[in-house]
Design a protein around this motif. Sequence first.
Motif, PDB file in Angstrom:
ATOM      1  N   ARG A 792       0.840  -1.193   0.000  1.00 44.30           N
ATOM      2  CA  ARG A 792       0.000   0.000   0.000  1.00 44.30           C
ATOM      3  C   ARG A 792       0.883   1.255   0.000  1.00 44.30           C
ATOM      4  O   ARG A 792       1.928   1.284   0.667  1.00 44.30           O
ATOM      5  N   PHE A 793       0.421   2.240  -0.743  1.00 42.73           N
ATOM      6  CA  PHE A 793       1.191   3.475  -0.905  1.00 42.73           C
ATOM      7  C   PHE A 793       0.221   4.646  -0.907  1.00 42.73           C
ATOM      8  O   PHE A 793      -0.953   4.492  -1.262  1.00 42.73           O
ATOM      9  N   LEU A 794       0.731   5.806  -0.512  1.00 45.96           N
ATOM     10  CA  LEU A 794      -0.147   6.972  -0.526  1.00 45.96           C
ATOM     11  C   LEU A 794       0.607   8.211  -0.967  1.00 45.96           C
ATOM     12  O   LEU A 794       1.842   8.275  -0.894  1.00 45.96           O
ATOM     13  N   PHE A 795      -0.151   9.176  -1.428  1.00 44.54           N
ATOM     14  CA  PHE A 795       0.390  10.510  -1.719  1.00 44.54           C
ATOM     15  C   PHE A 795      -0.699  11.527  -1.442  1.00 44.54           C
ATOM     16  O   PHE A 795      -1.893  11.226  -1.540  1.00 44.54           O
ATOM     17  N   ASP A 796      -0.266  12.702  -1.034  1.00 45.64           N
ATOM     18  CA  ASP A 796      -1.183  13.792  -0.705  1.00 45.64           C
ATOM     19  C   ASP A 796      -1.159  14.833  -1.814  1.00 45.64           C
ATOM     20  O   ASP A 796      -0.090  15.199  -2.315  1.00 45.64           O
ATOM     21  N   THR A 797      -2.345  15.306  -2.182  1.00 43.86           N
ATOM     22  CA  THR A 797      -2.468  16.306  -3.244  1.00 43.86           C
ATOM     23  C   THR A 797      -3.204  17.531  -2.704  1.00 43.86           C
ATOM     24  O   THR A 797      -4.357  17.408  -2.270  1.00 43.86           O
ATOM     25  N   PRO A 798      -2.563  18.729  -2.669  1.00 38.96           N
ATOM     26  CA  PRO A 798      -3.272  19.938  -2.233  1.00 38.96           C
ATOM     27  C   PRO A 798      -4.217  20.432  -3.334  1.00 38.96           C
ATOM     28  O   PRO A 798      -3.927  20.313  -4.515  1.00 38.96           O
ATOM     29  N   PHE A 799      -5.353  20.974  -2.923  1.00 41.98           N
ATOM     30  CA  PHE A 799      -6.282  21.542  -3.899  1.00 41.98           C
ATOM     31  C   PHE A 799      -7.195  22.537  -3.187  1.00 41.98           C
ATOM     32  O   PHE A 799      -7.258  22.589  -1.942  1.00 41.98           O
ATOM     33  N   THR A 800      -7.873  23.332  -3.963  1.00 36.55           N
ATOM     34  CA  THR A 800      -8.857  24.279  -3.425  1.00 36.55           C
ATOM     35  C   THR A 800     -10.185  24.039  -4.121  1.00 36.55           C
ATOM     36  O   THR A 800     -10.248  23.496  -5.224  1.00 36.55           O
ATOM     37  N   LYS A 801     -11.242  24.471  -3.460  1.00 39.90           N
ATOM     38  CA  LYS A 801     -12.574  24.272  -4.015  1.00 39.90           C
ATOM     39  C   LYS A 801     -12.821  25.140  -5.245  1.00 39.90           C
ATOM     40  O   LYS A 801     -13.716  24.862  -6.042  1.00 39.90           O
ATOM     41  N   ASN A 802     -12.030  26.238  -5.363  1.00 37.31           N
ATOM     42  CA  ASN A 802     -12.208  27.098  -6.539  1.00 37.31           C
ATOM     43  C   ASN A 802     -11.417  26.618  -7.757  1.00 37.31           C
ATOM     44  O   ASN A 802     -11.353  27.315  -8.762  1.00 37.31           O
ATOM     45  N   GLY A 803     -10.774  25.421  -7.648  1.00 38.45           N
ATOM     46  CA  GLY A 803     -10.079  24.847  -8.795  1.00 38.45           C
ATOM     47  C   GLY A 803      -8.591  25.106  -8.831  1.00 38.45           C
ATOM     48  O   GLY A 803      -7.865  24.471  -9.592  1.00 38.45           O
ATOM     49  N   LYS A 804      -8.091  26.042  -8.021  1.00 38.81           N
ATOM     50  CA  LYS A 804      -6.661  26.322  -8.000  1.00 38.81           C
ATOM     51  C   LYS A 804      -5.943  25.267  -7.171  1.00 38.81           C
ATOM     52  O   LYS A 804      -6.492  24.697  -6.237  1.00 38.81           O
ATOM     53  N   THR A 805      -4.674  25.049  -7.536  1.00 39.00           N
ATOM     54  CA  THR A 805      -3.893  24.071  -6.781  1.00 39.00           C
ATOM     55  C   THR A 805      -3.515  24.614  -5.415  1.00 39.00           C
ATOM     56  O   THR A 805      -3.603  23.913  -4.400  1.00 39.00           O
ATOM     57  N   GLN A 806      -3.071  25.880  -5.347  1.00 36.04           N
ATOM     58  CA  GLN A 806      -2.604  26.473  -4.104  1.00 36.04           C
ATOM     59  C   GLN A 806      -3.533  27.611  -3.696  1.00 36.04           C
ATOM     60  O   GLN A 806      -4.147  28.272  -4.526  1.00 36.04           O
ATOM     61  N   GLY A 807      -3.609  27.863  -2.387  1.00 41.57           N
ATOM     62  CA  GLY A 807      -4.391  28.970  -1.846  1.00 41.57           C
ATOM     63  C   GLY A 807      -3.924  29.277  -0.440  1.00 41.57           C
ATOM     64  O   GLY A 807      -2.947  28.700   0.059  1.00 41.57           O
ATOM     65  N   GLY A 808      -4.598  30.194   0.229  1.00 47.06           N
ATOM     66  CA  GLY A 808      -4.273  30.479   1.610  1.00 47.06           C
ATOM     67  C   GLY A 808      -4.623  29.306   2.506  1.00 47.06           C
ATOM     68  O   GLY A 808      -5.342  28.385   2.108  1.00 47.06           O
ATOM     69  N   LEU A 809      -4.105  29.335   3.765  1.00 47.25           N
ATOM     70  CA  LEU A 809      -4.358  28.226   4.676  1.00 47.25           C
ATOM     71  C   LEU A 809      -5.843  27.966   4.865  1.00 47.25           C
ATOM     72  O   LEU A 809      -6.283  26.829   5.009  1.00 47.25           O
ATOM     73  N   GLU A 810      -6.643  29.049   4.881  1.00 48.79           N
ATOM     74  CA  GLU A 810      -8.074  28.889   5.116  1.00 48.79           C
ATOM     75  C   GLU A 810      -8.809  28.258   3.936  1.00 48.79           C
ATOM     76  O   GLU A 810      -9.951  27.799   4.078  1.00 48.79           O
ATOM     77  N   ASP A 811      -8.133  28.200   2.743  1.00 47.15           N
ATOM     78  CA  ASP A 811      -8.750  27.612   1.543  1.00 47.15           C
ATOM     79  C   ASP A 811      -8.090  26.303   1.095  1.00 47.15           C
ATOM     80  O   ASP A 811      -8.568  25.654   0.168  1.00 47.15           O
ATOM     81  N   GLN A 812      -7.001  25.920   1.760  1.00 48.68           N
ATOM     82  CA  GLN A 812      -6.181  24.807   1.268  1.00 48.68           C
ATOM     83  C   GLN A 812      -6.702  23.461   1.780  1.00 48.68           C
ATOM     84  O   GLN A 812      -6.606  23.146   2.967  1.00 48.68           O
TER      85      GLN A 812
END
Length: 975
Positions: A792-812
């Motif tokens: 088993r393997f895992l990876f984490d992917t950051p995303f925002t609800k507005n479609g951008k990959t990166q955002g502020g902490l409150e949107d990440q």
Amino acid sequence: MFRNYLSSVLIQELFLTWDHDDLSQRAKAARILVVLLCKHEFDARYQKPEDKLYIAQLYFPLIGQILDEMPVFYNLNAVEKREVLIVVLEIVRNLDDASLVKAWQQSIARTRLFFKLMEECLSLFEHRKPADGMLLGASSRSPVGEGPSSPKYSDRLSPAINNYLSEASRQEVRPQGTPENSYLWQRVNSQLSSPSQPYSLREALAQAQSSRIGASAQALRESLHPILRQKLELWEENLSAAVSLQVLEITEKFCMMAASHSIATDYGKLDCITAIVMSFFSRNQPVAFWKAFFPVFNRVFDLHGGTLMARENDRFLKQVAFHLLRLAVFRNDSVRKRAVVGLQILVRSSLYFMQTARLRVMLTITLSELMSDVQVTQMKSDGALEESGEARRLRKSMDEMADESKSPSLKECGLPEDALFAVPENFSENRWSWSEVKYLSDSLLLALDASLEHALLVLVIFNCVAMHVFEPPDLVMILVCHYTTCLALNQLVVLLNMAVLSQIGSVMTMDRYAAAESFYKLAMAFAPVPDLHIMWLLHLCEAHQEMQSSAEAAQCAVAVAGVVMQALVARNDGVWSKDHVAALRKICPIVSSEITAEASAAEVEGYGASKLTVDSAVKYLQLANKLFSQAELYHFCASILELVIPVYKSRRAYGQLAKCHTLLTNIYESILEQESSPIPFTDATYYRVGFYGEKFGKLDRKEYVYREPRDVRLGDIMEKLSHIYESKMDGNHTLHIIPDSRQVKADELQPGVCYLQITAVDAVMEDEDLGSRRERIFSLSTGSVRARVFDRFLFDTPFTKNGKTQGGLEDQWKRRTVLETEGSFPALVNRLLVIKSESLEFSPVENAIGMIETRTAALRNELEEPRSSEGDQLPRLQSLQRILQGSVAVQVNSGVLSVCTAFLSGEPATRLRSQELQQLIAALLEFMAVCKRAIRVHFRLIGEEDQEFHTQLVNGFQSLTAELSHYIPAILSEL
């Protein structure tokens, strides 16, 4: 009576003349015998059945004379032998069954000699067309120049042979007692030479021979008029068919008599039946023969299945299996379908009289051997390679064999409609099973697919090399095609010089993943046969060693040892038990957990026993130990040596035991060093690779996890895979790398573009909480290195609800994807297919809590981790300083403070649920408490040289506390 006596005396005198030193006298005697028989046989006064029977009985003692004087027969040349055999066949053809049985009742030896004569008939009257199209569906790889293109008997058409054929084909009235489904006396072909036809074949040949004395048979044939040449070809084929059909009828009669035990033969093996059946199979036969053969084949196994399926006849069964598979690739659909029915008959008999495991082994062995005779690949008009027609026909035959709806009609093949369901004597229930047949068929298809894939891979590689090395490359590609399609790679190595091989090696490393998988699939496909299974595993092991993949090579060695150990445990012929096999399976899960008789069943014709010894298992265990040591997977080494030690104990080999224990001491010291190191040990890096694009073929829309050496970074594998797959693109396709780990919607991708998505992944420990919000930077450092088997393997992917990959902490947001592979690493291959993928999403506040909990856990781990090298319980000072500096130093306070700014002030704070707010505050308070404790421990550990650094840590902690108190007033009282 007087006439009978004179004829008998004349026959005996003529036969004795065959042993004359003068070859011309022997030939003359044979001629007189033939003329004498033909004078009676074809005389218009002797055409009634009773007359023919009388003549046959009159000449019947001649057969006994031949059997008594077989050395005389073997001293004759081919032409003389044919004349004698025509006499024998002419006698037998008109003989009644009671008289024929007398030839088989005197002794086992004489019965064998009789069928030796029948085998000689099949051999001497075998018909081979130029570039024969009856075998292997006119394979393009049929040997050139193997034997004469036409049999020698066509050089001279004797009256006996001509009359025999004319009579055999002209006869349409069935003799009395002939079964209704009789096949022998039906017309073979109506276009035979006769006096009424415009050209006399005999006269033309005689004229050609007289005008071309000393010329070859081929030259004489080519000198004939085209119509006569065609007639000669037809004549030869019809004669061969007539002889084969008559011998087949004799064999069926013998079979029925053997069933009633009324003749003298070896009932333990029925060697007369097995020998003549194999002679049928191994000769070129026309379609008319095969139509008649399989009803007899079914009858033989109906009457004698128990004897023929016994282990004493394994060689016969293996040869039968080979020839049935060979017939299953014929272009002639009628013959191919009958071969399918023949395979079904074989399976039916195995279900009653033997373990189907043995038949599966035989079919697997024969398929492997058939790959040397069948071309599995062919080149298309555009130069690309594809599956050959022969391979497609074999695949079709396997499908028809296992599918009741596709299975050939038994009635059309001349068999009873219930032939497969007929229950033999002494059995009370029907054991036929379509599922069992499908299991056997699927096993063969797996081997065929693996062989085809391997051949295509190697051909593509060698094609690439040939294009750059040879001018022109056509010749070498023909040779490469020949050797690789039959998997004879060792012969190919001899073919090409070392300079070329070095270039081939560099090409092989380009796609080492496909090369390893090719060997792996062959090993798995031929797993029922230990020798073949081990052979391909060792090829794979060597390939991994060349590519410096030590862990994978070690797994191959373990798998080989597992095959041997299982066989020994099944036979109770070793020092190991089921528990030892189970221990080996923990290292290499591919080792089967079931101890079966499969290995014993595989001991067919020399297969299955050559490497199945205790010494062989120890050899491969030691190789695995060496390779695991190179990969620094020392826990595996310890487990392997614990399997070797019982062998040396049983042999009282104290010197070897001492070496083993010395090795164990070194291994355990290496394990201690790994576990006590401040830098977590990693044996490999892992990457998830997704394939999207039709040009990838079978890889399209599949995901794999790749295991790479620990020094391979993301950029390295991106460059490597780009290099491999860019070379496979054409003018209509391009390759694109997807730079992030977002979810791919394959249907929305641009057509004509092939996409690779490459993402670094982390191995998941066995007891790890996958739902934890913590970051995984320190996850492996908290686990024991004994758990080095990962699926088993895992990876984490950051995303925002507005479609951008990166955002502020409150949107990440964060998406955690967990992958499950088909098998576990380290494996026998460098990549494993992803069979399951699940995703879990974390909200921005959960992300923030996880970040703080990660830093808290890292500090706590340093405080609780003992310093094993010194034997005390003090934390590691250097790693503690590094983590404290990243947690409370003034210049990095923005990390924790930014969380408070994002979630504990203003409008974002109002959006938090009460539970989330309490969890965040609790995480911050715990983090600060652990930091305070760590600073105190740091003060006790440091010397004078670290006082200034300690002061900076204290100041940073106080400053951070003051800042946090604006958001969490209670922090002042808590700390």
